[in-house]
Write an enzyme that holds these catalytic residues in place. Structure first.
Site: not given
Length: 253
Positions: A69, A112, A115, A135
């Site tokens: 992210a 992210g 993911e 994270e």
């Protein structure tokens, strides 16, 4: 964001073919970090593929899949933003697309970005791929799919190790764990993804859609619906044509 010529640059570059779509995450200046613009464009891509189902190949520009992210945006998000599950929602939409999703992962797939790759049906990687979920080192959890998809892919113990330590694994370890099904040179990665797409596209489209549907159905619900799913295919013209062609080929050998 506009480029030097004032032209709006897409965060996801989309190439459409009749049986597949190739979507390239294209923010190489920030290692394809996933920002709100990319999320919005992924939603638009999903809407297109929900209306016109085709195989999706997901990849990244500049030798990176996605570094995670966009931290500059993530740092300023609040508890209210977290409750919107911004990335988790779009990744779930990718996961539930009617036709298979192939992630062709080169370089870093972190946070992210990892993911998003976990949401694919099939993952292949380059020999320089690196997966990780750092994270907890940033004071948050991997909340866009890793805590439920990664255990399904690699098992609970291995998922726990990755998510709790935040360490990064290379291509060889990712393949040993079953996180990626094959490893290729960087130049061969996209051709390998297309070869997989060719094999899928050669099969019955509706049978492929329904196979994916069953793969996403909880095991305890299979017995209640599998007969009806197969019944649709048994009565289809395509099943009759394909089986007739198979028998003709066998007879002529």
């Amino acid at each position: 964001m506009p480029d030097a010529r004032g032209i709006e640059k897409q965060a996801v570059r989309v190439e459409e073919q009749y049986d597949r779509v190739i979507a390239t995450l294209d923010r190489p200046e920030v290692r394809n970090a996933i920002d709100q613009a990319m999320v919005d464009e992924l939603h638009a891509l999903c809407e297109m593929l929900e209306q016109s189902p085709r195989i999706l190949i997901l990849t990244g520009a500049g030798g990176v899949f996605a570094s995670g992210a966009d931290i500059a945006q993530l740092r300023d998000r609040t508890a209210a933003d977290a409750r919107k599950s911004i990335n988790a929602t779009v990744f779930d939409r990718v996961r539930r697309l009617p036709m298979p999703v192939i992630a062709a992962v080169d370089g870093y797939a972190l946070g992210g970005g990892a993911e998003l790759a976990y949401a694919a049906d099939i993952r292949i990687g380059s020999d320089r791929v690196r997966f990780g979920n750092p994270e907890t080192g940033l004071g948050i959890i991997a909340a866009a799919g890793a805590t439920w998809r990664l255990p399904e892919i690699v098992g609970h113990a291995r998922a726990s190790e990755l998510l709790l330590t935040g360490r990064v694994i290379d291509a060889a370890e990712a393949q040993r764990w079953g996180l990626i099904s094959s490893v290729h040179g960087a130049d061969d990665l996209l051709p390998a993804a297309h070869a997989l797409a060719d094999r899928i596209a050669a099969n019955g489209a509706r049978a492929t859609e329904l196979t994916k549907h069953m793969l996403l159905t909880p095991p305890d619900e299979h017995l209640g619906i599998v007969g009806d799913v197969q019944a649709e295919l048994f009565d289809s013209a395509e099943k009759h044509e394909r089986m007739t062609a198979f028998l003709e080929r066998k007879k002529n050998r």
